[in-house]
Design a protein around this motif. Structure first.
Motif, PDB file in Angstrom:
ATOM      1  N   PRO A  33       0.806  -1.229   0.000  1.00  0.00           N
ATOM      2  CA  PRO A  33       0.000   0.000   0.000  1.00  0.00           C
ATOM      3  C   PRO A  33       0.833   1.269   0.000  1.00  0.00           C
ATOM      4  O   PRO A  33       0.497   2.247  -0.673  1.00  0.00           O
ATOM      5  CB  PRO A  33      -0.833  -0.124   1.280  1.00  0.00           C
ATOM      6  N   GLY A  34       1.938   1.264   0.768  1.00  0.00           N
ATOM      7  CA  GLY A  34       2.802   2.443   0.796  1.00  0.00           C
ATOM      8  C   GLY A  34       3.393   2.748  -0.568  1.00  0.00           C
ATOM      9  O   GLY A  34       3.429   3.911  -1.009  1.00  0.00           O
ATOM     10  N   ALA A  35       3.835   1.681  -1.284  1.00  0.00           N
ATOM     11  CA  ALA A  35       4.402   1.883  -2.619  1.00  0.00           C
ATOM     12  C   ALA A  35       3.329   2.352  -3.601  1.00  0.00           C
ATOM     13  O   ALA A  35       3.587   3.189  -4.470  1.00  0.00           O
ATOM     14  CB  ALA A  35       5.042   0.588  -3.121  1.00  0.00           C
ATOM     15  N   ARG A  36       2.103   1.843  -3.434  1.00  0.00           N
ATOM     16  CA  ARG A  36       1.005   2.271  -4.308  1.00  0.00           C
ATOM     17  C   ARG A  36       0.683   3.745  -4.085  1.00  0.00           C
ATOM     18  O   ARG A  36       0.442   4.500  -5.045  1.00  0.00           O
ATOM     19  CB  ARG A  36      -0.226   1.412  -4.054  1.00  0.00           C
ATOM     20  N   LEU A  37       0.677   4.181  -2.833  1.00  0.00           N
ATOM     21  CA  LEU A  37       0.421   5.596  -2.547  1.00  0.00           C
ATOM     22  C   LEU A  37       1.546   6.473  -3.092  1.00  0.00           C
ATOM     23  O   LEU A  37       1.299   7.554  -3.622  1.00  0.00           O
ATOM     24  CB  LEU A  37       0.260   5.803  -1.040  1.00  0.00           C
ATOM     25  N   ASP A  38       2.784   5.994  -2.945  1.00  0.00           N
ATOM     26  CA  ASP A  38       3.914   6.762  -3.472  1.00  0.00           C
ATOM     27  C   ASP A  38       3.825   6.897  -4.989  1.00  0.00           C
ATOM     28  O   ASP A  38       4.145   7.943  -5.552  1.00  0.00           O
ATOM     29  CB  ASP A  38       5.238   6.087  -3.084  1.00  0.00           C
ATOM     30  N   GLU A  39       3.395   5.812  -5.657  1.00  0.00           N
ATOM     31  CA  GLU A  39       3.260   5.874  -7.106  1.00  0.00           C
ATOM     32  C   GLU A  39       2.173   6.873  -7.507  1.00  0.00           C
ATOM     33  O   GLU A  39       2.357   7.671  -8.432  1.00  0.00           O
ATOM     34  CB  GLU A  39       2.924   4.497  -7.668  1.00  0.00           C
ATOM     35  N   ALA A  40       1.046   6.841  -6.796  1.00  0.00           N
ATOM     36  CA  ALA A  40      -0.030   7.790  -7.086  1.00  0.00           C
ATOM     37  C   ALA A  40       0.450   9.223  -6.879  1.00  0.00           C
ATOM     38  O   ALA A  40       0.129  10.121  -7.670  1.00  0.00           O
ATOM     39  CB  ALA A  40      -1.242   7.504  -6.209  1.00  0.00           C
ATOM     40  N   ALA A  41       1.231   9.444  -5.814  1.00  0.00           N
ATOM     41  CA  ALA A  41       1.782  10.776  -5.567  1.00  0.00           C
ATOM     42  C   ALA A  41       2.732  11.180  -6.697  1.00  0.00           C
ATOM     43  O   ALA A  41       2.745  12.336  -7.137  1.00  0.00           O
ATOM     44  CB  ALA A  41       2.496  10.810  -4.225  1.00  0.00           C
ATOM     45  N   GLY A  42       3.518  10.204  -7.183  1.00  0.00           N
ATOM     46  CA  GLY A  42       4.421  10.487  -8.298  1.00  0.00           C
ATOM     47  C   GLY A  42       3.668  10.864  -9.562  1.00  0.00           C
ATOM     48  O   GLY A  42       4.078  11.758 -10.304  1.00  0.00           O
ATOM     49  N   LEU A  43       2.552  10.184  -9.808  1.00  0.00           N
ATOM     50  CA  LEU A  43       1.719  10.532 -10.966  1.00  0.00           C
ATOM     51  C   LEU A  43       1.192  11.954 -10.844  1.00  0.00           C
ATOM     52  O   LEU A  43       1.198  12.722 -11.806  1.00  0.00           O
ATOM     53  CB  LEU A  43       0.547   9.552 -11.081  1.00  0.00           C
ATOM     54  N   ALA A  44       0.725  12.320  -9.628  1.00  0.00           N
ATOM     55  CA  ALA A  44       0.201  13.676  -9.414  1.00  0.00           C
ATOM     56  C   ALA A  44       1.301  14.720  -9.585  1.00  0.00           C
ATOM     57  O   ALA A  44       1.106  15.762 -10.230  1.00  0.00           O
ATOM     58  CB  ALA A  44      -0.424  13.775  -8.030  1.00  0.00           C
ATOM     59  N   GLU A  45       2.465  14.441  -9.015  1.00  0.00           N
ATOM     60  CA  GLU A  45       3.571  15.402  -9.092  1.00  0.00           C
ATOM     61  C   GLU A  45       4.090  15.548 -10.513  1.00  0.00           C
ATOM     62  O   GLU A  45       4.668  16.574 -10.869  1.00  0.00           O
ATOM     63  CB  GLU A  45       4.683  14.969  -8.141  1.00  0.00           C
ATOM     64  N   ALA A  46       3.869  14.515 -11.349  1.00  0.00           N
ATOM     65  CA  ALA A  46       4.322  14.584 -12.741  1.00  0.00           C
ATOM     66  C   ALA A  46       3.628  15.692 -13.517  1.00  0.00           C
ATOM     67  O   ALA A  46       4.123  16.137 -14.552  1.00  0.00           O
ATOM     68  CB  ALA A  46       4.100  13.234 -13.437  1.00  0.00           C
ATOM     69  N   ILE A  47       2.458  16.143 -13.043  1.00  0.00           N
ATOM     70  CA  ILE A  47       1.781  17.261 -13.716  1.00  0.00           C
ATOM     71  C   ILE A  47       1.690  18.471 -12.785  1.00  0.00           C
ATOM     72  O   ILE A  47       0.829  19.325 -12.944  1.00  0.00           O
ATOM     73  CB  ILE A  47       0.377  16.861 -14.220  1.00  0.00           C
ATOM     74  N   GLY A  48       2.571  18.540 -11.794  1.00  0.00           N
ATOM     75  CA  GLY A  48       2.682  19.736 -10.980  1.00  0.00           C
ATOM     76  C   GLY A  48       1.644  19.876  -9.889  1.00  0.00           C
ATOM     77  O   GLY A  48       1.422  20.982  -9.387  1.00  0.00           O
ATOM     78  N   VAL A  49       0.992  18.781  -9.485  1.00  0.00           N
ATOM     79  CA  VAL A  49       0.022  18.835  -8.394  1.00  0.00           C
ATOM     80  C   VAL A  49       0.744  18.531  -7.083  1.00  0.00           C
ATOM     81  O   VAL A  49       1.500  17.566  -6.995  1.00  0.00           O
ATOM     82  CB  VAL A  49      -1.125  17.826  -8.625  1.00  0.00           C
ATOM     83  N   ALA A  50       0.520  19.342  -6.070  1.00  0.00           N
ATOM     84  CA  ALA A  50       1.171  19.164  -4.769  1.00  0.00           C
ATOM     85  C   ALA A  50       0.318  18.248  -3.893  1.00  0.00           C
ATOM     86  O   ALA A  50      -0.822  18.584  -3.562  1.00  0.00           O
ATOM     87  CB  ALA A  50       1.368  20.514  -4.090  1.00  0.00           C
ATOM     88  N   VAL A  51       0.856  17.100  -3.519  1.00  0.00           N
ATOM     89  CA  VAL A  51       0.118  16.142  -2.689  1.00  0.00           C
ATOM     90  C   VAL A  51       0.317  16.493  -1.218  1.00  0.00           C
ATOM     91  O   VAL A  51       1.438  16.481  -0.704  1.00  0.00           O
ATOM     92  CB  VAL A  51       0.596  14.702  -2.969  1.00  0.00           C
ATOM     93  N   GLU A  52      -0.775  16.826  -0.540  1.00  0.00           N
ATOM     94  CA  GLU A  52      -0.713  17.244   0.859  1.00  0.00           C
ATOM     95  C   GLU A  52      -1.001  16.096   1.826  1.00  0.00           C
ATOM     96  O   GLU A  52      -0.531  16.109   2.961  1.00  0.00           O
ATOM     97  CB  GLU A  52      -1.726  18.377   1.103  1.00  0.00           C
ATOM     98  N   GLU A  53      -1.776  15.108   1.395  1.00  0.00           N
ATOM     99  CA  GLU A  53      -2.171  14.022   2.299  1.00  0.00           C
ATOM    100  C   GLU A  53      -2.416  12.761   1.482  1.00  0.00           C
ATOM    101  O   GLU A  53      -2.944  12.813   0.364  1.00  0.00           O
ATOM    102  CB  GLU A  53      -3.445  14.413   3.052  1.00  0.00           C
ATOM    103  N   LYS A  54      -1.998  11.600   2.031  1.00  0.00           N
ATOM    104  CA  LYS A  54      -2.220  10.314   1.376  1.00  0.00           C
ATOM    105  C   LYS A  54      -2.980   9.421   2.346  1.00  0.00           C
ATOM    106  O   LYS A  54      -2.504   9.159   3.457  1.00  0.00           O
ATOM    107  CB  LYS A  54      -0.892   9.673   0.971  1.00  0.00           C
ATOM    108  N   LEU A  55      -4.142   8.930   1.934  1.00  0.00           N
ATOM    109  CA  LEU A  55      -5.009   8.134   2.793  1.00  0.00           C
ATOM    110  C   LEU A  55      -5.218   6.750   2.191  1.00  0.00           C
ATOM    111  O   LEU A  55      -5.424   6.609   0.980  1.00  0.00           O
ATOM    112  CB  LEU A  55      -6.376   8.815   2.958  1.00  0.00           C
ATOM    113  N   HIS A  56      -5.172   5.738   3.063  1.00  0.00           N
ATOM    114  CA  HIS A  56      -5.368   4.350   2.630  1.00  0.00           C
ATOM    115  C   HIS A  56      -6.588   3.787   3.351  1.00  0.00           C
ATOM    116  O   HIS A  56      -6.664   3.824   4.582  1.00  0.00           O
ATOM    117  CB  HIS A  56      -4.115   3.527   2.956  1.00  0.00           C
ATOM    118  N   PHE A  57      -7.550   3.279   2.579  1.00  0.00           N
ATOM    119  CA  PHE A  57      -8.783   2.755   3.166  1.00  0.00           C
ATOM    120  C   PHE A  57      -8.990   1.303   2.733  1.00  0.00           C
ATOM    121  O   PHE A  57      -8.894   0.996   1.538  1.00  0.00           O
ATOM    122  CB  PHE A  57      -9.999   3.574   2.715  1.00  0.00           C
TER     123      PHE A  57
END
Length: 429
Positions: A33-57
């Protein structure tokens, strides 16, 4: 064309703050799950979006209306307020109804994984072909999002003729426009595909083997491509750094000319719209003589990423019989003990080479291994040439591996290992 904005007034732009929500449906236990969240954050940052919080449910029973349970939706809404975020990224595919209800519940814009990846591709496409492919994928995605939650789509246009009639609703008009535009794009891409096929046929008539680099995004394909070719293809620690295919000519031990192709990186849950749209690009992979699967061996989900790449290869029609070599990349990120364990495991397999494309360690061994696989079907021939036939001697050196040569008066006997097709071409010269 942005999948972010439902209306121009609330457009989300680069620099926007976002909360990522990862719904764990229990079907991807092989992924961390941690690696999946990091990948999602990387996808967001690839277009200049700042990730403030990562939640796992963890989700035991997905809700048709929102996917998440009511308490989980409230947690996401609280995180949005806390982070002053404008955007919620759901790291999964969601339906248009779920998107609408989540936006109502969180008071923020919501996009899913498919929309996020499409947004990245839309920003990165550099060539005319790439832009056509991305637009086609966007339209295919948007066609399914034309639901009646968009109130302006319910309005009717007037009918034809003097009496009018019920007319055409806006949603029907928009769908028709999208269908017409998609049909035009497909015709243009068919033309691109035909042009690419002509180029491929020319290369096949001149029998140079094609080696296609494939792998998960950010595995280091472009870095290895640059190392092997001396090129300067964009290679950054960035997801989907390159989209458009790049072909270069290289030489390998015993092979004068090889075509090396660098392709778009794959990712888990790659949108089907993109796989379809990029089929023309990926035809280079389908027709390759050898696949060089570059893997980030330092990544905690390296094995799951390998499975994702193989799934996409199967989807685009790559035969399981196509020869493959796995390049276990990024040795430089491992500690000494981990590095020794990886090398020991690779030594037990004939289709694996360990390396670091960044430092160059192991690249020479990879070149030798690729050359050995490409020449595995070569045979040994004895060819006699006049001593004055310099062009013939040069041809043998370019298209085969000269093992020995003996001077017999005004004749030279060459011992050459080469492909049967090259031998027959030489006899017919």
């Amino acid at each position: 064309m942005s999948v972010f904005n439902r209306d121009a007034e609330n457009e989300v732009t680069r620099g926007a703050r976002a909360v990522i929500a990862l719904p764990d449906l229990g079907r991807e236990s092989r992924r961390d799950p941690g690696a999946r969240l990091d990948e999602a954050a990387g996808l967001a940052e690839a277009i200049g979006v700042a990730v403030e919080e990562k939640l796992h449910f963890r989700i035991r029973a997905p809700r048709p209306a929102t996917l998440f349970g009511p308490g989980q939706v409230q947690q996401i809404a609280d995180a949005v307020i806390q982070a002053e975020a404008e955007l919620v990224i759901v790291d999964a595919a969601i339906t248009p109804v779920q998107q609408k209800n989540l936006e109502d519940g969180t008071k923020a814009k919501v996009i899913d994984r498919t929309g996020l990846i499409l947004e990245i591709f839309g920003e990165r496409a550099a060539t005319a072909e790439g832009r056509l492919q991305v637009e086609l994928a966007h339209l295919d995605y948007q066609a399914g999002r034309l639901v009646r939650s968009w109130t302006h789509l319910e309005r009717q246009r007037g009918g034809f003729g003097f009496l009018g009639g019920p007319g055409e609703t806006q949603i029907e008009a928009d769908r028709r426009l999208i269908r017409d535009r998609m049909a035009k794009l497909r015709r243009e891409l068919d033309q691109v595909s035909r042009t690419r096929s002509i180029h491929r046929e020319r290369r096949q008539r001149a029998p140079w083997p094609v080696v296609a680099l494939v792998g998960y995004t950010n595995a280091g394909k472009s870095t290895l491509f640059n190392r092997l070719t001396g090129s300067d293809v964009m290679a950054e620690d960035l997801l989907f750094a390159t989209l458009d295919p790049t072909l270069r000519q290289i030489g390998l031990p015993g092979i004068d000319k090889v075509i090396l192709s660098d392709t778009v990186g794959f990712v888990s849950d790659l949108p089907t719209q993109l796989v379809a749209a990029f089929k023309a690009t990926l035809e280079e992979v389908v027709s390759a003589d050898l696949l060089l699967h570059v893997r980030d061996i330092a990544h905690p989900d390296s094995e799951a990423q390998r499975a994702d790449v193989e799934a996409v290869l199967k989807e685009i029609g790559v035969a399981e019989t196509t020869p493959r070599i796995e390049a276990w990349n990024k040795l430089d990120l491992l500690g000494e003990e981990e590095k020794a364990a990886v090398r020991a495991e690779a030594a037990r397999r004939e289709d694996v080479v360990t390396l670091s494309a960044l430092s160059g360690e192991g690249v020479g061994a990879l070149q030798a291994h690729v050359a050995a696989r490409l020449t595995a079907g070569h045979q040994r021939y004895t060819i006699a040439l006049d001593a004055a036939d310099g062009a013939g001697a040069a041809w043998l050196h370019q298209h085969g591996e000269v093992l020995d040569q003996r001077v017999e008066g005004d004749r030279i006997d060459y011992e050459v290992r080469m492909a049967r097709a090259d031998y027959e071409r030489f006899l017919s010269r």
